[in-house]
Design a protein around this motif. Structure first.
Motif, PDB file in Angstrom:
ATOM      1  N   ASN A  59       0.806  -1.221   0.000  1.00  0.00           N
ATOM      2  CA  ASN A  59       0.000   0.000   0.000  1.00  0.00           C
ATOM      3  C   ASN A  59       0.835   1.266   0.000  1.00  0.00           C
ATOM      4  OD1 ASN A  59      -2.562  -1.274  -0.010  1.00  0.00           O
ATOM      5  ND2 ASN A  59      -2.362  -1.720   2.173  1.00  0.00           N
ATOM      6  N   ASN A  83       2.129   1.433  -3.572  1.00  0.00           N
ATOM      7  CA  ASN A  83       1.089   1.050  -4.528  1.00  0.00           C
ATOM      8  C   ASN A  83       1.668   0.097  -5.573  1.00  0.00           C
ATOM      9  OD1 ASN A  83      -1.277   1.030  -6.218  1.00  0.00           O
ATOM     10  ND2 ASN A  83      -1.855   2.950  -5.223  1.00  0.00           N
ATOM     11  N   THR A  84       2.338  -0.945  -5.096  1.00  0.00           N
ATOM     12  CA  THR A  84       3.013  -1.906  -5.961  1.00  0.00           C
ATOM     13  C   THR A  84       2.481  -3.313  -5.739  1.00  0.00           C
ATOM     14  OG1 THR A  84       5.066  -0.615  -5.907  1.00  0.00           O
ATOM     15  CG2 THR A  84       5.245  -2.925  -6.565  1.00  0.00           C
ATOM     16  N   SER A 102      -2.107  -0.508 -10.073  1.00  0.00           N
ATOM     17  CA  SER A 102      -1.008   0.464  -9.980  1.00  0.00           C
ATOM     18  C   SER A 102      -0.976   1.399 -11.184  1.00  0.00           C
ATOM     19  CB  SER A 102       0.323  -0.266  -9.828  1.00  0.00           C
ATOM     20  OG  SER A 102       0.573  -1.113 -10.928  1.00  0.00           O
ATOM     21  N   ALA A 153      -3.671   4.029 -10.696  1.00  0.00           N
ATOM     22  CA  ALA A 153      -3.296   5.048  -9.719  1.00  0.00           C
ATOM     23  C   ALA A 153      -2.319   6.060 -10.315  1.00  0.00           C
ATOM     24  CB  ALA A 153      -2.676   4.380  -8.487  1.00  0.00           C
TER      25      ALA A 153
END
Length: 379
Positions: free
Chosen positions: A318, A321-322, A341, A344
């Motif tokens: 988190n 974001n991977t 990802s 985002a």
């Protein structure tokens, strides 16, 4: 302001895998790579057949079509060529001639990396590379405008590292002069961590985790270019349609921690990965460790865009974001990008007022899953 540029790379060695790509999703597509030699003469593998087939085909999709000069192995001679006015002129003459012969819309220059060591055997000049690169781009801009008219008729774009260009003291605080001659800057916001790192970690983090792995990210890199004087509206943030594999020294399904000690030997990636020597610098044959997103989806690793099939497990970090994968049997760790990802990052590009995003490479998508997320974010 909404981002609208979806800039994609089509490698010449991947054209056989391009038939399933929906080119209409891209606003710009560049054919990679044309390679300069030590005299500034440029060549491309199977140039005539590639250009005669793909420039019309890509143009029919209403994308702007470019050709990329250089690349990781193809930048070997750029530093010395750009020092020599005669060689620089020769290279520009050929770039113009290629455009006249094949009718494409511009050049993407991928100089890796002015002012610092790129590939291990490539010469560089910490003091002169960046000013020489600027002079070359100015000369190219003037020549294209003279040959083809002003008003943005022909494009100049550049692929860049995640930090601004280097001077003798490292990354420069002001590179705004480049914006006068360049239409788009495409920072390559991937390969942040890999087998060269001390631990496993994210290939292309949205944010970085403080104190863990390389302290740079998608967000911080974009900001560094803006702070150095490049307008947000000229930046296409780089997105990888692939992941990198390393072998961890621990069972990551127990720790659920993305950062673990690693083995310094690159394991095989997907079914396309082969042991090869560096095409520019030689050396022993090694695997790349690359997993194309398309092969993660088609070779039984990901059974859906967000779930893995055994012996693989998927987790999402988190902080960065991977998404990442771990194979319990081999201890292989894969940091990659997926619909979560990529979405985002595309949303961040819109919020930041960027021109758009850049994709390396377009042939790695699976049924347009990744590019569709980008297009949806830009709608």
């Amino acid at each position: 302001m909404s981002a609208d540029v979806v800039f994609g790379y089509l490698p010449t060695w991947q054209t056989s895998k391009a038939d399933g790509v929906d080119f209409t999703k891209y606003t710009h597509i560049t054919i990679a790579f044309a390679v300069p030699d030590e005299q500034g003469q440029i060549t491309m593998d199977n140039r005539d057949s590639v250009m005669k087939e793909w420039v019309p085909k890509l143009s029919e999709s209403h994308a702007k079509v470019l050709v990329s000069l250089g690349g990781w192995t193809g930048s070997k001679h750029l530093s010395p060529v750009l020092k020599d006015q005669k060689k620089r002129n020769r290279m520009i003459d050929q770039m113009v001639q290629w455009m006249q012969d094949f009718g494409f819309d511009g050049w993407d220059v991928d100089f890796e990396y002015p002012g610092r060591q790129g590939n291990s055997c490539h010469p560089f000049d910490a003091r002169e590379d960046t000013p020489n690169f600027l002079a070359f781009l100015k000369e190219l801009r003037l020549r294209l405008d003279s040959e083809f008219g002003t008003g943005g008729n022909k494009l100049i774009t550049i692929a860049t590292r995640f930090q601004p260009f280097d001077g003798p003291e490292g990354p420069m605080s002001d590179v705004s002069e480049f914006a006068k001659y360049v239409d788009y800057f495409n920072p390559m916001l991937y390969d942040f961590n890999g087998v060269w790192s001390d631990t496993t970690g994210p290939n292309a983090p949205l944010d970085y985790a403080k104190g863990k792995a390389l302290q740079f990210s998608f967000k911080s890199s974009i900001q560094s270019w803006i702070d150095a004087g490049i307008p947000a509206a000229k930046i296409n943030a780089g997105l990888p349609f692939y992941g990198r594999t390393v072998t961890a020294n621990a069972d990551m399904t127990r720790s659920h921690d993305m950062y673990q000690p690693l083995t310094k030997t690159i394991p095989r990636g997907d079914g396309d990965d082969k042991e090869e020597a560096d095409g520019s610098c030689g050396g022993p044959k090694v695997f790349s460790g690359i997993w194309k997103y398309s092969n993660l989806r088609s070779e039984g690793v990901l059974d859906t865009p967000d779930s893995a099939a055994g012996p693989w497990t998927r987790q999402l970090d988190n902080t960065t974001n991977t998404p990442w994968l771990f194979n319990r049997e081999t201890k292989d760790f894969v940091s990659y990008d997926d619909v979560v990802s990529i979405g985002a990052k595309a949303e961040y590009a819109v919020a930041k007022g960027l021109a758009g995003v850049m994709v390396w490479p377009i042939t790695n998508d699976f049924d347009s899953e990744l590019v569709n997320v980008i297009v949806a974010a830009f709608a």
